[in-house]
Write an enzyme that holds these catalytic residues in place. Structure first.
Site, PDB file in Angstrom:
ATOM      1  N   TYR A 142       0.824  -1.214   0.000  1.00 43.64           N
ATOM      2  CA  TYR A 142       0.000   0.000   0.000  1.00 43.64           C
ATOM      3  C   TYR A 142       0.857   1.262   0.000  1.00 43.64           C
ATOM      4  O   TYR A 142       0.413   2.322  -0.436  1.00 43.64           O
ATOM      5  CB  TYR A 142      -0.901   0.041   1.246  1.00 43.64           C
ATOM      6  N   LYS A 191       3.311 -15.262   2.257  1.00 47.81           N
ATOM      7  CA  LYS A 191       3.577 -15.974   0.999  1.00 47.81           C
ATOM      8  C   LYS A 191       5.090 -16.184   0.928  1.00 47.81           C
ATOM      9  O   LYS A 191       5.768 -15.743  -0.014  1.00 47.81           O
ATOM     10  CB  LYS A 191       3.023 -15.140  -0.180  1.00 47.81           C
ATOM     11  N   ASP A 223      -2.623 -18.530   0.296  1.00 50.16           N
ATOM     12  CA  ASP A 223      -3.597 -19.251  -0.535  1.00 50.16           C
ATOM     13  C   ASP A 223      -4.286 -20.342   0.289  1.00 50.16           C
ATOM     14  O   ASP A 223      -5.510 -20.474   0.295  1.00 50.16           O
ATOM     15  CB  ASP A 223      -2.950 -19.813  -1.827  1.00 50.16           C
ATOM     16  N   ASP A 247      -6.412  -7.106   4.186  1.00 56.78           N
ATOM     17  CA  ASP A 247      -7.569  -6.473   3.545  1.00 56.78           C
ATOM     18  C   ASP A 247      -8.448  -7.543   2.902  1.00 56.78           C
ATOM     19  O   ASP A 247      -9.665  -7.587   3.091  1.00 56.78           O
ATOM     20  CB  ASP A 247      -7.083  -5.468   2.490  1.00 56.78           C
ATOM     21  N   ASP A 251     -12.461  -9.365   4.357  1.00 61.13           N
ATOM     22  CA  ASP A 251     -13.768  -9.414   3.681  1.00 61.13           C
ATOM     23  C   ASP A 251     -14.260 -10.860   3.583  1.00 61.13           C
ATOM     24  O   ASP A 251     -15.454 -11.138   3.726  1.00 61.13           O
ATOM     25  CB  ASP A 251     -13.700  -8.806   2.272  1.00 61.13           C
TER      26      ASP A 251
HETATM   27  C1  IPM Z   1     -10.528  -1.176   3.928  1.00 64.41           C
HETATM   28  C2  IPM Z   1     -10.551  -0.610   2.531  1.00 64.41           C
HETATM   29  C3  IPM Z   1      -9.342   0.293   2.307  1.00 64.41           C
HETATM   30  C4  IPM Z   1      -8.101  -0.595   2.399  1.00 64.41           C
HETATM   31  C5  IPM Z   1      -9.350   1.090   1.002  1.00 64.41           C
HETATM   32  C6  IPM Z   1     -10.604   1.872   0.802  1.00 64.41           C
HETATM   33  C7  IPM Z   1      -8.158   2.022   0.935  1.00 64.41           C
HETATM   34  O1  IPM Z   1     -10.640  -1.618   1.581  1.00 64.41           O
HETATM   35  O2  IPM Z   1     -10.456  -0.396   4.890  1.00 64.41           O
HETATM   36  O3  IPM Z   1     -10.599  -2.397   4.076  1.00 64.41           O
HETATM   37  O4  IPM Z   1      -7.733  -1.259   1.426  1.00 64.41           O
HETATM   38  O5  IPM Z   1      -7.485  -0.592   3.463  1.00 64.41           O
HETATM   39 MN    MN Z   2     -11.087  -3.585   2.446  1.00 61.98          MN
END
Ligand code: IPM
Ligand code: MN
Ligand code: NAD
Length: 369
Positions: A142, A191, A223, A247, A251
């Site tokens: 990042y 990884k 993975d 990140d 999710d």
């Molecule tokens: C999160 C989001 C952010 C990240 C983006 C919007 C920069 O996806 O907070 O999970 O990747 O950290």
């Molecule tokens: Mn995110």
């Protein structure tokens, strides 16, 4: 009684709706427990680009630096999608995290008791989903060197990932301590079969593990880690990983709990801490009173516990969320077939109602405090 300043950064899309819900819960909390929370709202992301020409105006940054804690909604949306990477709404959030010195992003994922039916996994697999992702937040790909060269058919672009021992150690120590205070199991996800940064990551985490004898450390390649999360999520207690892997995996883990709308986060480091739901600005839900506010509300609860030491208040809010869910309150993302869905505002009211009920003396809350 505590007196604190909270900077509210609503941002874009559903961000303003979910932060308004969380602000209402904080106001109820202040009223019931005699605290004083001063909420200062500032623009960030696309809203700040439109209002002030920058995704992180200096006035917003200064406010955040002077706050006792910061609560953010979400940033980004189609209106700003054509902007180059460095000028997008998302850059405002990344800069905020970096300038606040926030190197840990803690994302707790728990299947809430009333929502078992919602998990995409079979009951025998989702039982016991209670894990925390410790995501490194201010380094890695990042923030590495990046750029692009050439044009047309000759165009190329690059991003780089860099990690230093110090950056790995500070987030790893947090994860070891977190595991030691929970079930004593730490999975470090990398990884290392391909990446230099991951090899350094693995060596550094291994070296530290000697100092944490109560924690059982295991390494997983990312993975396989992604697969294990859906095959057997109950094996995980704390997951330590890099910025980008964290990140992505968060999710995925959120889906196991039923909806990304439910998951809060805390970003911790040297400056004021930042609290935000892990979801984005969900542009297709914006302005429709149909997003789930629970991730933002639980972020406010963690804020109270971690930044202000108000554990009872945080527990009270978290239990009220569970009770509201137990009464059947469901935003559309939480409703399975046959269940009636309500809007964001009605969900917030359902939680506030449970908060008010549980202040009865019989339950031992509030009175005389
Ligand atoms: C999160 C989001 C952010 C990240 C983006 C919007 C920069 O996806 O907070 O999970 O990747 O950290
Ligand atoms: Mn995110
Ligand atoms: P998203 O998290 O906004 O949406 C992903 C899916 O989850 C969508 O189907 C959405 O409807 C659903 N969803 C998200 N939050 C919800 C909630 N509270 N209640 C119910 N459903 C919810 O991710 P995306 O679509 O990939 O990104 C949209 C925008 O948000 C992009 O501009 C992205 O950069 C940005 N983003 C910001 C953050 C942040 O501010 N922390 C995080 C992720 C994405």
């Amino acid at each position: 009684m505590v007196k604190k300043t909270i900077v509210l950064l609503p941002g874009d899309g559903i961000g303003p709706e979910v932060t308004a819900a969380a602000a209402r819960i904080l106001a109820d909390c202040a009223k019931e427990w005699g605290h004083r929370f001063e909420l200062i709202e500032q623009p960030i992301g696309g809203a700040a680009i439109d209002a002030a020409g920058s995704p992180l105006p200096e006035t917003t940054m200064e406010s955040a630096l002077g706050a006792d804690a910061v609560l953010l909604g979400a940033v980004g949306g189609p209106k700003w999608d054509a902007l180059p990477v460095g000028r997008r709404p998302e850059t405002g959030l990344l800069e905020l995290r970096r300038r606040l010195g926030l190197f840990v992003n803690l994302r707790p994922v728990r299947l809430r008791p009333a929502l078992g039916r919602l998990s995409p996994l079979r009951a025998d697999r989702h039982r016991g989903v209670d894990l925390e992702i410790v995501r490194e937040l201010s380094g890695g790909i990042y923030f590495g060197r990046r750029g692009h060269h050439g044009q047309g058919g000759d165009e190329s672009a690059f991003d780089t990932e860099a990690y230093s021992v110090k950056e790995i150690e500070r987030v790893a120590r947090f994860a070891f301590e977190r595991s030691a205070s929970r079930r004593g199991r730490l999975h470090s996800v990398d990884k290392a079969n391909v990446l230099e940064t991951s090899q350094l990551w693995r060596r550094t985490v291994d070296r530290l593990s000697g100092e944490y004898s109560s924690v059982e450390l295991r390494h997983l390649y990312v993975d396989n880690g992604a697969m294990q999360l859906v095959l057997d999520p109950a094996q995980f207690d704390v997951i330590l990983t890099s910025n980008m892997f964290g990140d992505i995996l968060s999710d995925e883990a959120a889906a196991l709990a039923g909806s990304i709308g439910l998951i809060p986060s805390a970003s911790l480091g040297s400056g004021p801490a930042l609290y935000e739901p892990i979801h984005g600005s969900a542009p297709q839900l914006a302005g429709k009173d149909s997003a789930c506010p629970i991730g933002a509300i639980l972020s406010a609860a963690i804020l109270l516990r971690e930044s202000f030491g108000l554990a009872k208040e945080a527990d009270w809010i978290e239990r009220s969320v569970d009770r509201a869910l137990a009464t059947g309150a469901r935003t559309p993302d939480l409703a399975t077939s046959g269940e009636r869905a309500i809007g964001l505002a009605a969900m917030t009211e359902a939680i506030r109602r449970e908060m008010a009920h549980s202040l009865q003396p019989a339950e031992g809350y509030g009175w005389g405090v």
